[in-house]
Design an enzyme around this catalytic site. Structure first.
Site, PDB file in Angstrom:
ATOM      1  CG  ASN A   1      -7.614  -1.941  -2.589  1.00 53.94           C
ATOM      2  OD1 ASN A   1      -7.658  -2.505  -3.680  1.00 53.94           O
ATOM      3  ND2 ASN A   1      -7.612  -0.641  -2.487  1.00 53.94           N
TER       4      ASN A   1
ATOM      5  CD  GLU B   1      -0.390  -4.881   1.065  1.00 51.25           C
ATOM      6  OE1 GLU B   1      -1.608  -4.611   1.012  1.00 51.25           O
ATOM      7  OE2 GLU B   1       0.499  -4.039   0.915  1.00 51.25           O
TER       8      GLU B   1
HETATM    9  N1  THU Z   1      -3.778  -0.155   0.161  1.00 55.97           N
HETATM   10  C1  THU Z   1      -3.519  -1.485   0.045  1.00 55.97           C
HETATM   11  O1  THU Z   1      -4.414  -2.291  -0.257  1.00 55.97           O
HETATM   12  N2  THU Z   1      -2.247  -1.910   0.243  1.00 55.97           N
HETATM   13  C2  THU Z   1      -1.195  -1.093   0.458  1.00 55.97           C
HETATM   14  O2  THU Z   1      -0.097  -1.585   0.578  1.00 55.97           O
HETATM   15  C3  THU Z   1      -1.386   0.359   0.540  1.00 55.97           C
HETATM   16  C4  THU Z   1      -2.792   0.839   0.532  1.00 55.97           C
HETATM   17  C5  THU Z   1      -5.159   0.299  -0.078  1.00 55.97           C
HETATM   18  C6  THU Z   1      -5.933   0.733   1.129  1.00 55.97           C
HETATM   19  C7  THU Z   1      -6.986   1.628   0.502  1.00 55.97           C
HETATM   20  O3  THU Z   1      -8.063   0.799   0.041  1.00 55.97           O
HETATM   21  C8  THU Z   1      -6.289   2.210  -0.710  1.00 55.97           C
HETATM   22  O4  THU Z   1      -5.144   1.411  -0.942  1.00 55.97           O
HETATM   23  C9  THU Z   1      -5.870   3.655  -0.523  1.00 55.97           C
HETATM   24  O5  THU Z   1      -5.134   3.804   0.638  1.00 55.97           O
END
Ligand code: THU
Length: 134
Positions: free
Chosen positions: A43, A56
């Protein structure tokens, strides 16, 4: 080492590189394609919060850049006690390149927690086939 172990290792390495200064919630993802190639991502948050990108989405971007568009297996890894399942938007993003049978392996720091078919995460999904009009 199994393929799943390799995927979890890559997702874990991606998670370590997450840019998550706002939520402090680091996520890593890895997709395996039809060809057997593995693509990982993390992320990437932003000071303008809604512009943040999920792990993802980053893995999918790497896959498309690699010239591939068919996902056969997914790993997502996050911290905490809960299941780090893909968010709604990422279920839709995965659906673009996978099928309802595609396994999504949800992992925590200790390893695999639960495997869920994509079709259970996004039932009755709208996908590319919906656009096939006569
Ligand atoms: N996040 C992801 O990268 N993938 C997921 O499946 C759930 C949430 C990230 C988004 C944000 O940067 C952090 O987790 C908190 O929501």
């Amino acid at each position: 080492m199994s393929t799943l172990d390799d995927m979890i290792a890559l997702a874990r390495a991606a998670q370590a590189r997450a840019y998550a200064p706002y939520s402090k919630f680091r996520v890593g993802a890895c997709v395996r394609t039809e060809s057997g190639e593995l693509y990982a991502g993390c992320n990437v948050e932003n000071a303008a919060y809604p512009q943040g990108q999920c792990a993802e989405a980053s893995a999918i971007g790497a896959m498309v850049h690699g010239g591939e568009t068919s996902i056969v297996e997914v790993v997502v890894i996050g911290d905490g006690d809960g299941l780090c399942t893909p968010c709604g938007g990422c279920r839709q993003r995965l659906n673009e390149f996978a099928t309802g049978d595609t396994p999504v392996h949800v992992c925590g720091p200790e390893g695999l927690r639960k495997t869920i078919p994509l079709g259970e995460l996004i039932p009755y999904a709208f996908g590319p086939k919906n656009l096939d009009t006569p």
